[in-house]
Design a protein around this motif. Structure first.
Motif, PDB file in Angstrom:
ATOM      1  N   THR A   3      20.158  87.402  61.021  1.00 38.77           N
ATOM      2  CA  THR A   3      21.008  88.234  61.875  1.00 38.77           C
ATOM      3  C   THR A   3      22.473  87.838  61.705  1.00 38.77           C
ATOM      4  OG1 THR A   3      20.836  86.689  63.720  1.00 38.77           O
ATOM      5  CG2 THR A   3      19.144  88.412  63.557  1.00 38.77           C
ATOM      6  N   ASN A   4      23.343  88.662  62.252  1.00 36.16           N
ATOM      7  CA  ASN A   4      24.766  88.328  62.214  1.00 36.16           C
ATOM      8  C   ASN A   4      25.038  86.986  62.875  1.00 36.16           C
ATOM      9  OD1 ASN A   4      25.662  90.601  60.830  1.00 36.16           O
ATOM     10  ND2 ASN A   4      25.915  91.815  62.701  1.00 36.16           N
ATOM     11  N   ALA A   5      24.360  86.729  63.976  1.00 33.07           N
ATOM     12  CA  ALA A   5      24.555  85.461  64.679  1.00 33.07           C
ATOM     13  C   ALA A   5      24.159  84.280  63.789  1.00 33.07           C
ATOM     14  CB  ALA A   5      23.738  85.449  65.975  1.00 33.07           C
ATOM     15  N   PHE A   6      23.041  84.421  63.075  1.00 31.24           N
ATOM     16  CA  PHE A   6      22.600  83.345  62.179  1.00 31.24           C
ATOM     17  C   PHE A   6      23.581  83.159  61.025  1.00 31.24           C
ATOM     18  CE2 PHE A   6      20.405  81.672  58.514  1.00 31.24           C
ATOM     19  CZ  PHE A   6      19.661  80.622  59.031  1.00 31.24           C
ATOM     20  N   LEU A   7      24.001  84.246  60.422  1.00 24.44           N
ATOM     21  CA  LEU A   7      24.922  84.177  59.289  1.00 24.44           C
ATOM     22  C   LEU A   7      26.243  83.536  59.695  1.00 24.44           C
ATOM     23  CD1 LEU A   7      24.248  87.751  57.879  1.00 24.44           C
ATOM     24  CD2 LEU A   7      23.514  85.605  56.839  1.00 24.44           C
ATOM     25  N   GLN A   8      26.707  83.868  60.906  1.00 26.70           N
ATOM     26  CA  GLN A   8      27.955  83.289  61.392  1.00 26.70           C
ATOM     27  C   GLN A   8      27.796  81.821  61.755  1.00 26.70           C
ATOM     28  OE1 GLN A   8      28.973  85.951  64.605  1.00 26.70           O
ATOM     29  NE2 GLN A   8      29.272  87.693  63.221  1.00 26.70           N
ATOM     30  N   LYS A  48      17.367  99.554  52.529  1.00 24.91           N
ATOM     31  CA  LYS A  48      18.178  99.384  53.728  1.00 24.91           C
ATOM     32  C   LYS A  48      17.423  99.945  54.925  1.00 24.91           C
ATOM     33  CE  LYS A  48      22.618  99.729  51.286  1.00 24.91           C
ATOM     34  NZ  LYS A  48      23.888 100.502  51.139  1.00 24.91           N
ATOM     35  N   LEU A  49      17.618  99.324  56.075  1.00 27.35           N
ATOM     36  CA  LEU A  49      17.016  99.784  57.321  1.00 27.35           C
ATOM     37  C   LEU A  49      18.165 100.019  58.305  1.00 27.35           C
ATOM     38  CD1 LEU A  49      14.220 100.255  58.692  1.00 27.35           C
ATOM     39  CD2 LEU A  49      14.421  97.939  59.607  1.00 27.35           C
ATOM     40  N   TYR A  50      18.396 101.273  58.638  1.00 26.85           N
ATOM     41  CA  TYR A  50      19.572 101.637  59.427  1.00 26.85           C
ATOM     42  C   TYR A  50      19.244 101.693  60.925  1.00 26.85           C
ATOM     43  CZ  TYR A  50      21.697 103.048  55.005  1.00 26.85           C
ATOM     44  OH  TYR A  50      22.202 103.057  53.724  1.00 26.85           O
ATOM     45  N   TYR A  51      20.245 101.368  61.725  1.00 22.16           N
ATOM     46  CA  TYR A  51      20.148 101.585  63.160  1.00 22.16           C
ATOM     47  C   TYR A  51      21.386 102.369  63.610  1.00 22.16           C
ATOM     48  CZ  TYR A  51      22.690  97.082  62.748  1.00 22.16           C
ATOM     49  OH  TYR A  51      23.537  96.049  62.373  1.00 22.16           O
ATOM     50  N   ASP A  89      25.913  98.329  59.923  1.00 23.43           N
ATOM     51  CA  ASP A  89      25.093  99.308  60.643  1.00 23.43           C
ATOM     52  C   ASP A  89      23.666  99.356  60.101  1.00 23.43           C
ATOM     53  OD1 ASP A  89      25.599 100.392  58.206  1.00 23.43           O
ATOM     54  OD2 ASP A  89      26.238 102.363  58.935  1.00 23.43           O
ATOM     55  N   HIS A  90      23.270  98.295  59.413  1.00 20.63           N
ATOM     56  CA  HIS A  90      21.940  98.283  58.816  1.00 20.63           C
ATOM     57  C   HIS A  90      21.531  96.860  58.439  1.00 20.63           C
ATOM     58  CE1 HIS A  90      24.635  98.344  55.292  1.00 20.63           C
ATOM     59  NE2 HIS A  90      23.671  97.704  54.670  1.00 20.63           N
ATOM     60  N   PHE A  91      20.272  96.729  58.062  1.00 24.12           N
ATOM     61  CA  PHE A  91      19.769  95.505  57.453  1.00 24.12           C
ATOM     62  C   PHE A  91      19.586  95.771  55.963  1.00 24.12           C
ATOM     63  CE2 PHE A  91      18.470  94.879  61.840  1.00 24.12           C
ATOM     64  CZ  PHE A  91      18.689  93.512  62.044  1.00 24.12           C
ATOM     65  N   ARG A  92      20.105  94.892  55.140  1.00 23.51           N
ATOM     66  CA  ARG A  92      19.842  94.970  53.700  1.00 23.51           C
ATOM     67  C   ARG A  92      18.512  94.269  53.447  1.00 23.51           C
ATOM     68  NH1 ARG A  92      22.534  96.413  49.293  1.00 23.51           N
ATOM     69  NH2 ARG A  92      24.357  96.871  50.585  1.00 23.51           N
ATOM     70  N   VAL A  93      17.602  94.953  52.767  1.00 19.63           N
ATOM     71  CA  VAL A  93      16.232  94.482  52.617  1.00 19.63           C
ATOM     72  C   VAL A  93      15.942  94.085  51.165  1.00 19.63           C
ATOM     73  CG1 VAL A  93      13.798  95.024  53.024  1.00 19.63           C
ATOM     74  CG2 VAL A  93      15.577  96.103  54.443  1.00 19.63           C
ATOM     75  N   SER A  94      15.433  92.871  50.980  1.00 15.13           N
ATOM     76  CA  SER A  94      14.945  92.432  49.674  1.00 15.13           C
ATOM     77  C   SER A  94      13.438  92.245  49.771  1.00 15.13           C
ATOM     78  CB  SER A  94      15.606  91.112  49.256  1.00 15.13           C
ATOM     79  OG  SER A  94      17.003  91.271  49.100  1.00 15.13           O
ATOM     80  N   ILE A  95      12.704  92.717  48.776  1.00 12.20           N
ATOM     81  CA  ILE A  95      11.244  92.646  48.791  1.00 12.20           C
ATOM     82  C   ILE A  95      10.748  92.084  47.466  1.00 12.20           C
ATOM     83  CG2 ILE A  95       9.085  93.921  49.108  1.00 12.20           C
ATOM     84  CD1 ILE A  95      10.736  96.126  50.483  1.00 12.20           C
TER      85      ILE A  95
END
Length: 346
Positions: free
Chosen positions: A243-248, A315-318, A281-287
């Protein structure tokens, strides 16, 4: 590797007849994109051509060694310069992308580019053939760097004939896209590596730059992700969400989460691994997946993406796909469980 003689002849003609070239790669560039881009620009420059590499956005710090001392245009920082270069070029090479949409904000400028020729060199599924007048597309190959290598072998005959930085870029990109020969490796991949090593490529330097120059923050973040964030579902899927909090909290830079998605596949019961990184505005997804389970199908069906059989992204958008960022966990668990329960996806 065999190429249709008609296409090789056209490529030779293009390289002979024109002098101004632009080379573009996909956004959020990885080692394969940067490696192939650097390799191509140095090859063209070695032929006395004017060649500029255009990158849609910033180069990750972890790959900055590839572009150190290089002349390139960061289109996100200098959009007017990127546009001017594309207006002036005679020939546009697009590398490691199956279409201009992979360049994100640069897509329209590339579409509108009036270059005499647009050439695609790529290893992904479903190339946008209508956007190019010359296409070299092959999915049964490790990387765009490997595809470019064999094209250059058609033109030059030996790896020794290539510029030093071309050889270095090609070996680097192939190494990253195969996860250091762990996946998507073919007999031709080893042949390429052998030829480049024989031509003098310093693979030890490449390995040191790729895997032995991480910041302490990255290693501690990895430990925290594996200890507290990694979830393994009964269906055989593993996932981590940054998450943004984790990355920060760990002050992670662009590119420092690259490769983390591969680690859960070391677990016997895990069939497929997902890593999600929160952005604006989304999550970048690696699989990544093991043989028998399609990362590409999962990415297409649930994450607005695609890629290769064992390596894909999306990508997973919200709020379009999920109402709120915190809903990502339920979405992953539900979608991946449905996917793995269907034998048709094997």
């Amino acid at each position: 590797m065999l190429f249709e003689e008609k296409r090789i002849s056209k490529l030779r003609e293009i390289l002979s007849d024109y002098s101004k070239f632009a080379v573009v790669v996909h956004s959020h560039p990885d080692g394969d994109a940067l490696g192939s881009g650097i390799a191509m620009t140095h090859y063209l420059s070695g032929k006395g051509k004017s060649a500029i590499l255009i990158i849609p956005d910033s180069v990750p710090e972890t790959l900055a060694f590839l572009t150190e001392g290089e002349a390139f245009v960061d289109a996100a920082k200098f959009p007017a310069k990127a546009t001017a270069c594309l207006k002036e070029c005679d020939v546009l090479f697009a590398l490691d992308m199956n279409g201009f949409h992979r360049a994100d904000k640069l897509e329209q400028v590339l579409t509108d580019c009036t270059a005499r020729h647009k050439v695609l060199i790529d290893h992904h599924l479903n190339p946008e053939l209508s956007s190019f007048d010359l296409v070299f597309s092959e999915i049964q190959i490790s990387s765009a760097c490997e595809l470019l290598f064999w094209l250059l072998m058609e033109l030059e005959g030996s790896a020794e004939a290539l510029p030093e930085k071309t050889r270095y870029g090609l070996m680097t990109g192939m190494t990253t896209d195969t996860n250091n020969f762990a996946n998507s490796v073919y007999p031709s991949t080893f042949e390429m590596a052998t030829m480049l090593l024989a031509a003098g490529v310093d693979r030890d330097d490449i390995i040191a730059n790729l895997y032995q120059e991480y910041r302490e923050n990255r290693v501690r973040a990895l430990a925290a992700l594996l200890k507290d964030n990694l979830k393994i579902l009964p269906c055989g899927a593993a996932y981590m969400v940054a998450t943004n909090a984790f990355l920060q909290a760990y002050e992670l830079n662009q590119g420092e989460t690259e490769g983390l998605v591969n680690i859960p596949l070391e677990i016997k019961e895990v069939k497929i691994s997902l890593f999600l990184k929160q952005e604006k505005d989304h999550f970048r997804v690696s699989i990544r997946s093991k043989r028998g389970w399609s990362a590409n199908v999962l990415a297409k069906k649930y994450f607005n993406g695609g890629g290769h059989e064992l390596a894909a992204g999306g990508k997973l958008y919200y709020p379009q796909d999920i109402p709120l960022p915190e809903d990502v966990y339920n979405y992953i668990q539900t979608s991946v469980a449905q996917f793995l329960q269907k034998d048709t996806q094997r």
